[in-house]
Design a protein around this motif. Structure first.
Motif, PDB file in Angstrom:
ATOM      1  N   GLN A 136       0.854  -1.180   0.000  1.00 41.57           N
ATOM      2  CA  GLN A 136       0.000   0.000   0.000  1.00 41.57           C
ATOM      3  C   GLN A 136       0.889   1.228   0.000  1.00 41.57           C
ATOM      4  O   GLN A 136       1.766   1.373   0.857  1.00 41.57           O
ATOM      5  CB  GLN A 136      -0.923   0.012   1.216  1.00 41.57           C
ATOM      6  N   ALA A 139       4.641   7.044   2.772  1.00 40.57           N
ATOM      7  CA  ALA A 139       4.543   5.847   3.617  1.00 40.57           C
ATOM      8  C   ALA A 139       4.244   4.626   2.752  1.00 40.57           C
ATOM      9  O   ALA A 139       3.506   4.708   1.770  1.00 40.57           O
ATOM     10  CB  ALA A 139       3.440   6.026   4.657  1.00 40.57           C
ATOM     11  N   ASP A 162       3.233  -8.075   8.730  1.00 39.08           N
ATOM     12  CA  ASP A 162       2.982  -6.747   8.188  1.00 39.08           C
ATOM     13  C   ASP A 162       4.083  -5.796   8.639  1.00 39.08           C
ATOM     14  O   ASP A 162       4.518  -5.836   9.803  1.00 39.08           O
ATOM     15  CB  ASP A 162       1.630  -6.222   8.668  1.00 39.08           C
ATOM     16  N   TYR A 163       4.507  -4.939   7.711  1.00 39.57           N
ATOM     17  CA  TYR A 163       5.572  -3.988   7.984  1.00 39.57           C
ATOM     18  C   TYR A 163       5.221  -2.653   7.344  1.00 39.57           C
ATOM     19  O   TYR A 163       4.543  -2.615   6.316  1.00 39.57           O
ATOM     20  CB  TYR A 163       6.914  -4.496   7.433  1.00 39.57           C
ATOM     21  N   SER A 164       5.691  -1.577   7.940  1.00 43.04           N
ATOM     22  CA  SER A 164       5.452  -0.255   7.356  1.00 43.04           C
ATOM     23  C   SER A 164       6.707   0.585   7.519  1.00 43.04           C
ATOM     24  O   SER A 164       7.550   0.321   8.383  1.00 43.04           O
ATOM     25  CB  SER A 164       4.263   0.426   8.022  1.00 43.04           C
ATOM     26  N   ARG A 186       3.192   0.410   3.198  1.00 39.96           N
ATOM     27  CA  ARG A 186       2.741  -0.657   4.087  1.00 39.96           C
ATOM     28  C   ARG A 186       2.798  -1.965   3.309  1.00 39.96           C
ATOM     29  O   ARG A 186       2.165  -2.098   2.265  1.00 39.96           O
ATOM     30  CB  ARG A 186       1.321  -0.386   4.568  1.00 39.96           C
ATOM     31  N   TRP A 187       3.576  -2.898   3.815  1.00 38.89           N
ATOM     32  CA  TRP A 187       3.772  -4.192   3.175  1.00 38.89           C
ATOM     33  C   TRP A 187       3.005  -5.255   3.948  1.00 38.89           C
ATOM     34  O   TRP A 187       3.018  -5.258   5.180  1.00 38.89           O
ATOM     35  CB  TRP A 187       5.237  -4.587   3.233  1.00 38.89           C
ATOM     36  N   HIS A 188       2.399  -6.198   3.248  1.00 36.21           N
ATOM     37  CA  HIS A 188       1.849  -7.391   3.884  1.00 36.21           C
ATOM     38  C   HIS A 188       2.519  -8.586   3.216  1.00 36.21           C
ATOM     39  O   HIS A 188       2.340  -8.827   2.020  1.00 36.21           O
ATOM     40  CB  HIS A 188       0.334  -7.493   3.723  1.00 36.21           C
TER      41      HIS A 188
END
Length: 106
Positions: free
Chosen positions: A33, A69, A78-80, A71-73
């Motif tokens: 995202q 920003a 999950d990481y941001s 946002r990884w899934h």
């Protein structure tokens, strides 16, 4: 850490890394995202302590250029991260890739 580069096909490669990751190299499904945009479904590769993903859509690359920003899934969680100056980094990576192509022996 987050890295961007441009490959020889002028595609943007986005790389996420953490020192505590340790992968053997496999394909994964993930989402990314960019700011408040809808999450993108992507395929990527885990390798060592990195996850690599190509952004094939110019619209997604345009969003990444202005991003603040990400946002990884991933399958492992999950990481941001906050990012800045991604557009400048992409311009520098594209220039470097182009320079290497021009200086390569033909």
């Amino acid at each position: 850490d987050t890295y961007v580069t441009v490959n020889n096909n002028d595609q943007v490669l986005l790389i996420a890394g953490r020192k505590d990751w340790n992968f053997w190299g496999q394909k994964i499904d993930m989402t990314l995202q960019i700011d408040s945009q809808a999450p993108l479904s992507l395929g990527g590769w885990e390798w060592s302590n990195l996850v690599l993903a190509l952004l094939p859509d110019d619209r997604d690359v345009a969003g990444l250029r202005k991003a603040s920003a990400l946002r990884w899934h991933f399958p492992m969680g999950d990481y941001s991260t906050k990012v800045h100056d991604v557009g400048s980094a992409l311009d520098a990576a594209a220039a470097c890739t182009k320079e290497k192509r021009l200086s390569a022996p033909h």
